[in-house]
Scaffold this active site. Structure first.
Site: not given
Ligand code: IMP
Length: 427
Positions: A13, A16, A40
């Site tokens: 976040d 990028k 996102g």
């Molecule tokens: P996952 O990638 O959905 O398996 O989540 C694993 C961890 O990475 C969690 O703490 C999510 O909140 C974090 N996370 C995954 N994608 C993002 C992102 O795009 N931005 C911030 N945190 C992320």
């Protein structure tokens, strides 16, 4: 001409999407190389405001090929929805390409992400529950299904039958939930395949051709360095590498090709999900950063944990990515603070340390040691020249440069393309 990797330097976040959208003007290819629709990427440009989850942030330039690389896991339903929404808003997606080697997120991945999180109880990771972890696990366990598999329906059926038998055994015998129907999953994914077929192709050749023509190629990272499965706060990490090194593997080009690596840092820190964050502020200052910065997850809507800039984590990030330059985003969010703090060391068990420990148990115990700088208490979002920034803001940037050990190329003071200060040129 250069290949530039744009890398999240903190916990994701960092902004990028904005940086890629800005640099893509001069690029002929943009490749997303890791993650999936857990990302996102917010882009605000003359077309409007967009939250891109899978489509590379270069999509707004018609001449720029946008590749979803082999290192991404693709949920076809999410991608089709994203394409449709872009098209409805007047954005042409004929320049989109999906690597035939990219793995697919299947319905059982999403189910298992939720079931695994629930079974972890109080030790849940706080994933996005989008099937990212289970899909990457299947890739290395060789149970994956790839985008290219959708192009041959008979072979796809055979593969799906094998994999689904195994997944249904886990769903029913380990978790006691209903199995998935082969016919339903197959027909659904055949429909997705028909819809996406025109985009799916081999991508390493087009990348090599672009490099031979000396065109600018951008590698668009997802998530952030401190969520890396090796170097992040394991096990509170994501499941693919957000690092610059992955830019080669997840796009399909050799390490010698990358000429610049831009680390994207927020002017403070934020994190969503569980796991240690030494500078987290559980007080009104943290709340103020969250409210001023609208720090709520782009995908999940969850409130982000906010805190001061952590220079120990930042220097670690520079070390393992090899940043040649930095982008500092959201400087304007700090406009109202009378004083700013930067973490320059940790206190761990009575000792002072200046490195980012591997152990989450140690990180949980780390107390930040702060250096205090004066705030500027003036708006910066209208400023376009570095010299016009208040002296205290310049001082803050110069101090960050020293602490993170790389020059600051770009400063962002708002979400729109033009709210950008180019301190030193990148391209
Ligand atoms: P996952 O990638 O959905 O398996 O989540 C694993 C961890 O990475 C969690 O703490 C999510 O909140 C974090 N996370 C995954 N994608 C993002 C992102 O795009 N931005 C911030 N945190 C992320």
């Amino acid at each position: 001409m250069p290949v530039i990797a744009v890398i999240g330097a903190q916990w994701g976040d960092e902004g990028k999407g904005k940086v890629v959208d800005l640099l893509a003007k001069k690029a002929r290819v943009v490749v997303r190389f890791s993650g999936g629709d857990n990302a996102g990427h917010t882009v605000v440009n003359p077309y409007g405001e967009f939250r891109l989850q899978l489509v590379p942030s270069g999509i707004f330039y018609r001449e720029t090929a946008c590749i979803i690389g082999n290192g991404v896991v693709v949920n076809p339903a999410v991608l089709i929805n994203e394409i449709d929404k872009l098209n409805q808003r007047g954005v042409d997606t004929s320049n989109l390409v999906i690597s035939d080697r990219a793995h697919l997120i299947m319905p059982y991945h999403i189910l298992l992400d939720g079931l695994e999180e629930e079974s972890r109880g109080g030790k849940a990771i706080g994933t996005m529950r989008r099937g990212i972890g289970p899909a990457f696990a299947d890739k290395v366990a060789r149970y994956g299904i790839r985008a290219g598999d959708l192009l041959d329906k008979e072979a796809f059926l055979e593969r799906l039958r094998l994999v689904l038998d195994y997944k249904n055994a886990i769903l029913t015998k380990v978790y006691g939930v209903s199995p998935l129907s082969l016919d339903e999953v197959y027909s659904q994914y055949c429909q997705y395949g028909e819809r996406l077929a025109a985009y799916i192709r081999e991508t390493t050749i087009m990348l090599e051709e672009a490099l031979n023509r000396e065109e600018v190629v951008l590698l668009e990272g997802a998530q952030g360095t401190l969520l890396d499965p090796d170097f992040g706060t394991y096990p509170y990490t994501t499941s693919s590498s957000p690092l610059a090194g992955e830019g080669c593997l997840g796009a399909g080009l050799g390490p010698t090709r990358i000429s610049r690596i831009l680390g994207v840092f927020k002017a403070y820190c934020s994190r969503v999900g569980e796991g240690p964050m030494p500078t987290e502020l559980k007080d009104e200052t943290g709340d103020l950063i969250r409210e001023r910065g609208h720090e709520y997850g782009t995908v999940s809507g969850r409130p982000r944990r906010c805190g001061w800039f952590d220079a120990i984590a930042a220097r670690f990030s520079t070390r393992i990515n090899g940043f040649t330059g930095a982008a500092i985003t959201r400087l304007d969010i700090l406009d109202t603070f009378p004083h700013l703090k930067i973490c320059v060391g940790y206190k761990l068990d009575g000792r002072t340390i200046d490195y980012f420990p591997a152990s989450v148990a140690d990180l949980e115990k780390c107390q930040p040691i702060y250096e205090e700088l004066p705030g500027w208490q003036a708006p910066t979002n209208h400023i376009r020249d570095y010299e016009q920034l208040p002296p205290q803001a310049q001082q803050y940037i110069v101090r960050l440069e020293e602490l993170i050990s790389c020059p600051v190329n770009l400063i962002s003071v708002g979400s729109a393309r033009e709210q950008t200060i180019m301190k030193t040129p990148i391209l």
